[in-house]
Design a protein around this motif. Sequence first.
Motif, PDB file in Angstrom:
ATOM      1  N   LEU A  21       0.830  -1.154   0.185  1.00 46.58           N
ATOM      2  CA  LEU A  21       0.123   0.113  -0.083  1.00 46.58           C
ATOM      3  C   LEU A  21       0.875   1.145   0.039  1.00 46.58           C
ATOM      4  N   ILE A  22       0.364   2.176  -0.898  1.00 47.72           N
ATOM      5  CA  ILE A  22       1.186   3.378  -0.820  1.00 47.72           C
ATOM      6  C   ILE A  22       0.290   4.781  -0.809  1.00 47.72           C
ATOM      7  N   LEU A  23       0.861   5.614  -0.030  1.00 46.00           N
ATOM      8  CA  LEU A  23      -0.082   6.985   0.004  1.00 46.00           C
ATOM      9  C   LEU A  23       0.632   7.550  -1.225  1.00 46.00           C
ATOM     10  N   PHE A  24      -0.334   8.355  -2.278  1.00 47.32           N
ATOM     11  CA  PHE A  24       0.186   8.626  -3.418  1.00 47.32           C
ATOM     12  C   PHE A  24      -0.684  10.058  -3.754  1.00 47.32           C
ATOM     13  N   ASP A  25       0.073  10.908  -4.297  1.00 46.97           N
ATOM     14  CA  ASP A  25      -0.660  12.259  -5.017  1.00 46.97           C
ATOM     15  C   ASP A  25      -1.641  11.507  -5.948  1.00 46.97           C
ATOM     16  N   ARG A  26      -2.949  12.144  -5.991  1.00 43.09           N
ATOM     17  CA  ARG A  26      -3.998  11.805  -6.700  1.00 43.09           C
ATOM     18  C   ARG A  26      -3.767  11.881  -8.299  1.00 43.09           C
ATOM     19  N   TYR A  27      -3.130  13.184  -8.572  1.00 44.60           N
ATOM     20  CA  TYR A  27      -3.120  13.479  -9.865  1.00 44.60           C
ATOM     21  C   TYR A  27      -1.830  12.768 -10.602  1.00 44.60           C
ATOM     22  N   ALA A  28      -1.032  12.152  -9.982  1.00 48.90           N
ATOM     23  CA  ALA A  28      -0.134  11.037 -10.232  1.00 48.90           C
ATOM     24  C   ALA A  28      -0.438   9.873 -10.483  1.00 48.90           C
ATOM     25  N   VAL A  29      -1.460   9.349  -9.851  1.00 51.65           N
ATOM     26  CA  VAL A  29      -1.846   7.991 -10.025  1.00 51.65           C
ATOM     27  C   VAL A  29      -2.133   7.380 -11.410  1.00 51.65           C
ATOM     28  N   SER A  30      -2.698   8.382 -12.086  1.00 52.28           N
ATOM     29  CA  SER A  30      -3.165   8.118 -13.376  1.00 52.28           C
ATOM     30  C   SER A  30      -1.998   8.116 -14.261  1.00 52.28           C
ATOM     31  N   GLU A  31      -0.860   8.754 -14.468  1.00 51.74           N
ATOM     32  CA  GLU A  31       0.353   8.592 -14.987  1.00 51.74           C
ATOM     33  C   GLU A  31       0.857   7.202 -14.902  1.00 51.74           C
ATOM     34  N   TRP A  32       1.015   6.661 -13.660  1.00 50.09           N
ATOM     35  CA  TRP A  32       1.686   5.399 -13.502  1.00 50.09           C
ATOM     36  C   TRP A  32       0.653   4.307 -13.786  1.00 50.09           C
ATOM     37  N   ALA A  33      -0.541   4.455 -13.630  1.00 50.18           N
ATOM     38  CA  ALA A  33      -1.818   3.488 -13.712  1.00 50.18           C
ATOM     39  C   ALA A  33      -1.641   3.276 -15.071  1.00 50.18           C
ATOM     40  N   ALA A  34      -1.467   4.230 -16.303  1.00 51.69           N
ATOM     41  CA  ALA A  34      -1.490   3.878 -17.555  1.00 51.69           C
ATOM     42  C   ALA A  34      -0.154   3.152 -17.981  1.00 51.69           C
ATOM     43  N   ARG A  35       0.760   2.980 -17.212  1.00 52.32           N
ATOM     44  CA  ARG A  35       2.078   2.217 -17.276  1.00 52.32           C
ATOM     45  C   ARG A  35       1.938   0.769 -16.667  1.00 52.32           C
TER      46      ARG A  35
END
Length: 859
Positions: free
Chosen positions: A112-126
């Motif tokens: 589990l990681i606490l991550f900035d919401r706007y950056a989640v989509s960038e790495w989810a796409a990869r």
Amino acid sequence: MTVLFSSVVKAWKFLLGALLLFGALWFLNPERGIKHDERGVVEIGYLAESGPEAASVEDAMREFETQSRIAHEKDPTHPIYKIVTGQTASRDQTADPTRFLVSVAGGMPPDLILFDRYAVSEWAARGAFTKLDNFVARESTNPAADAIRPQNFYKSCWDEVVYENPTTHERGVYGIPERVDDRALFYNKDLLKRAGFVDATGEAQPPRTWEELEQMAVKLTEHDARGRIAQLGFAPNFGNAWLYLYSWMNGGQFMSDNRRRCTLNSPAVVPALEWMTRVYDSLGGAQREFAFEGTAQSGQRNAPPGELDLFVQGKVAMKIDGYWIFPQVLAQYGQNLNYAVTLPPLPTTAAGKEDGGHSWVSGWCYAIPSTARQKEGAWELIKFMCSQHAREIIGESERLRLQSIGRIYVPTQNANRHINEWAFQKYIASDPAIPKKLRDGVKLLNDLIDTSPFRPVTPVGQLLFNEQKRATENAIFHKMTAQEALDQSTQVVQSALDRALTPPRGVIVPWKYFLTVYFFLITLAAIGIYWWETRPRISHAPTPTHARNKGIEQKHASEDEQEIAGRRASYFRATWAGGWLCASPWIIGFVLFSGGPILFAIIVGFCDYDILNPARFVGLANYRWMFTHDPLFWKTIGNTVFMIIGIPLGMALSLAIALLLNLEVRGVAVWRTFFYLPSIVPAVASSILWIWIFNPRIGLLNNVLAAFGVQGPNWLQDEHTSKIALILMGLWSAGGGMIIWLAGLKGISASYYEAAALDGANAWQRFRTITLPLLTPYIFFNLIMGLIATLQIFTQSFIMTQGGPIDSTLFYAYHLFNDAFRFLQMGYASALGWFLFLAVFTLTLLQLRLSKRWVHYEE
């Protein structure tokens, strides 16, 4: 027999030593927190940011562990959870998520990681995060107010963690929103009243339009006798607004509706940037405002927290900032400050707009990495941490801690609407210790969450954020017009977006074949070396001269070839094998940890590779992009080449110090130590020290210059002096080179100087004709090592300036780092790395060739 016995004894000694070493390593090996025989225990790895609530979050997690043990006692099939927490080991885990991404690629990520919401989509796409739709579906029937259901969260917060692939239209939830923060206008009522900005009742009247804000910014700004800003009325990027907010205020967007086209240069965004530029110009220029902030470098220029905050000190009249200012600054240090919070003003064309545009939201979320091993356990932890019970544990722990030191607790905003309203009622509305100004401000910001926009959900979110900052700096520093700056940044983002949406379809790299070839070449090299070293060698006997004493010409077979004796002897084989055995640790280390990565980097330089997906061949695409499309490539080369100026300066200074310390005077050893000490200070510590020395307002250097009537520059905040400042900083550690010069000076015979003195040579002539020529080998060495180090300069820029202002300290190695570890363009970063290697190698060869003309070695 004796030889055999000696060999046996040596073998036993070796085995005994190896066993003792192994035993020591086994004894010193740290034990895991969970024993292997502890049945039913599931370990959950949690990676979080550090912050003021870190200890309170630990309290909540211990409660989660306790509840799991109680549940296990009732039902043995229920796991006992144990949480292992860790830190991201980075200044900004969103902009620099290296540790997290490497752990995902290596198959050992946190659960589990606490991550900035706007950056989640960038790495989810990869493919870095797990799709959580199935987990969320389980909660659809949960009637609890704090259940993880979309309708229980603010819409802006939930939509920010939902990513839809613009190409495949695959949609999914990749994070669960946790905290949230939005922005508003904070203003100092006393400063506004003093300047006459009041309403009919005499109360401070904040601006209602951009035009009013610009006028008030100028009138409320005061300068000292040297023309420096002493009190700031308002600056567009002081605080946390960015081009994002002003563009949304003006009706602009940064991505098209289908998320396939970057619209950073749209007609509504350009006027917003032009207005920001005009405000800075009205204040005397962006450089003056940057200097006022003092600790400001490039990027996010927040004032120091706590009592040093410029708004708390009454030196800033107005700023747009985020909700976190309440719990971290105003509640703790601004109790005596007469401030208020209101909606940020809109352009005249948008005045009276009731929803949207006034603010923007951001925040954090819980996400599960795609290669996590304990996804079920991670989800259970998410449910607990997103519950009201967990927030109450955190809130009570923080409240008691702050009250014990006489301070006020203000909770963070929560993305769950019901939990946020509960926290406001419990800790703000019902607490008489909360001042009215703080209570009104918190309520205003809470009311803005529903209608505020958020950053685009896109695979290039971090790059978009970086480019809007770069475009802003280029415009406000007048490097380009607003339109030109936005056009350039739009092109950069669009190129990256196209690449993300339509990745290269080259052949996947067959790594096993390359590994086979690699180890085959190593084996072939080993066989070749063995053959070369053990082959019979032929010697040629020398032709004797005529014997002078006897006068007899010795007849000898001078042309006969003879084999070198002893090459087939057992002693030769033993010494040869022993030499290779001693060198084997380095050889094995090179083969496994250097040779392999070198081959890997060569191959990856011709591939598209992001460590999360297989590498694909793209030919020379990376090198073509480097020379023809990368707008920062030539900029970084220019910045790096400029730093070469520091090499002769550093060499001259260190030689001068060495000449002084080469004198036979009392206490010279102590002085040598003093001059050498700066060179062993860690780079991070010295960088932080020099940030304060270069501070344009309170820094030591400018204060010394002021004592002589000289107005110091803005050093790190000015593109014209930022690199010069780093060169000056490098001179501070010239004592490291002093050691090498001293060694050279000690090697020069005193007889040379004595002979020159007898011939009437003065000190300068002795230095020019004796010292310098005999020091040329040392000059050559320092020149090569200094050039190599300069071409790889990174640390100072990374810590002190983050590449700014306006990329003036973005050096080649820093650019390579950003592409590799911030944007995961490993293929392109490898190409940049090999270009750097070739440049260093070529320059070194050139110096070696030229050295034959001017380097003199004493015979």
